[in-house]
Scaffold this motif. Structure first.
Motif, PDB file in Angstrom:
ATOM      1  N   GLU A 239      -1.836 -22.659  26.942  1.00 60.79           N
ATOM      2  CA  GLU A 239      -1.427 -22.810  25.950  1.00 60.79           C
ATOM      3  C   GLU A 239      -2.437 -22.950  24.626  1.00 60.79           C
ATOM      4  O   GLU A 239      -2.029 -22.648  23.424  1.00 60.79           O
TER       5      GLU A 239
ATOM      6  N   HIS B 139      -0.404 -29.347  19.124  1.00 61.96           N
ATOM      7  CA  HIS B 139       0.249 -29.200  20.027  1.00 61.96           C
ATOM      8  C   HIS B 139       1.075 -29.682  20.251  1.00 61.96           C
ATOM      9  O   HIS B 139       0.166 -30.516  21.544  1.00 61.96           O
TER      10      HIS B 139
ATOM     11  N   HIS C 166       4.371 -32.995  22.086  1.00 62.63           N
ATOM     12  CA  HIS C 166       5.787 -33.033  22.920  1.00 62.63           C
ATOM     13  C   HIS C 166       6.107 -34.733  22.774  1.00 62.63           C
ATOM     14  O   HIS C 166       6.585 -35.134  23.455  1.00 62.63           O
TER      15      HIS C 166
ATOM     16  N   HIS D 247      10.914 -28.361  24.075  1.00 61.91           N
ATOM     17  CA  HIS D 247       9.511 -28.016  24.314  1.00 61.91           C
ATOM     18  C   HIS D 247       8.645 -29.425  23.375  1.00 61.91           C
ATOM     19  O   HIS D 247       7.916 -30.283  24.330  1.00 61.91           O
TER      20      HIS D 247
END
Ligand SMILES: [Zn+2]
Length: 231
Positions: free
Chosen positions: A75, A94, A96, A159
């Motif tokens: 990613e 990023h 979660h 996500h």
């Protein structure tokens, strides 16, 4: 080797760890290469609490490894495509967080019921329209960057989140404060209807008074001390 960029990635990852925003070996932070070659990102397969300088490498704009060892995160395109279209962003995250995903699943507006929330409600934090699958190529990265627009963060339903900033403190604190804002919204909603939350006037005032750059920096500096990255 850009030692400063590597140390910045280690700082951000350490701060996220100190704020309990680690998801085993998943989740990553990116720092723009000062020479414009791509983004410095921790390698795949290691957790924030295992990182050393050798675990941070430079991924080029095409997603291939430019400097360092190890396999790039699949990613990496999240960071690459956002920084391609947001010259103001030097740091991107990023992750979660459970509260963020639980809140996104409600598909309702976030309410500013504490200091944290005011950063994300006027306008409402954008939500990616993409599927919850991985952002594993440049076209999905570009679509996520488009969903983010000029915002400081974007929800990625089913996500996680992406958070960005002009510096490490802004990006990191955005990720941390969004997680807390979502957790508080969930806690209140689980107990009953949310009846009291900041209106536009209060949001403007609190954004200026509670969250000037000095306070984002102060929060980040604390997380770095907690992480053992600063004395
Ligand atoms: Zn992810």
């Amino acid at each position: 080797m850009s030692a400063i960029s590597v140390e910045r990635v280690l700082d951000v990852c350490g701060a996220l760890l100190a704020a309990d925003q680690q998801d085993m070996v998943w989740g990553h932070a990116g720092v723009r290469d000062p020479d414009g070659r791509g983004v410095w990102i921790k390698r795949s397969g290691v957790a924030f609490d295992e990182l050393t300088a050798a675990d941070v490498h430079l991924v080029g704009w095409d997603g291939t490894l430019v400097e360092g060892e190890g396999r790039p995160h699949i990613e990496s395109f999240i960071h690459l495509e956002i920084m391609r279209v947001r010259p103001d962003v030097t740091t991107s995250i990023h992750s979660h967080p459970a509260a963020v995903n639980a809140f996104s699943a409600l598909d309702e507006p976030l309410r500013a019921i504490s200091h944290e929330g005011v950063l994300f409600v006027d306008p409402q934090i954008p939500r990616s329209p993409l599927s919850g699958d991985l952002i594993a190529d440049s076209s999905r990265g570009a679509a996520l960057a488009a969903a983010l627009g000029q915002a400081r963060a974007c929800l990625m339903p089913r996500h996680g989140l992406v958070a960005v900033g002009a510096d490490d403190a802004a990006a990191t604190m955005t990720a941390v404060l969004l997680d807390r804002a979502c957790a508080l919204h969930l806690a209140a909603r689980a107990a009953g209807d949310i009846r009291s939350y900041s209106d536009s006037e209060e949001i403007i005032a609190k954004t200026a008074h509670v969250w000037p750059k000095s306070q984002l920096d102060a929060g980040y500096d604390y997380l770095l001390r907690k992480a053992g990255r600063r004395a």
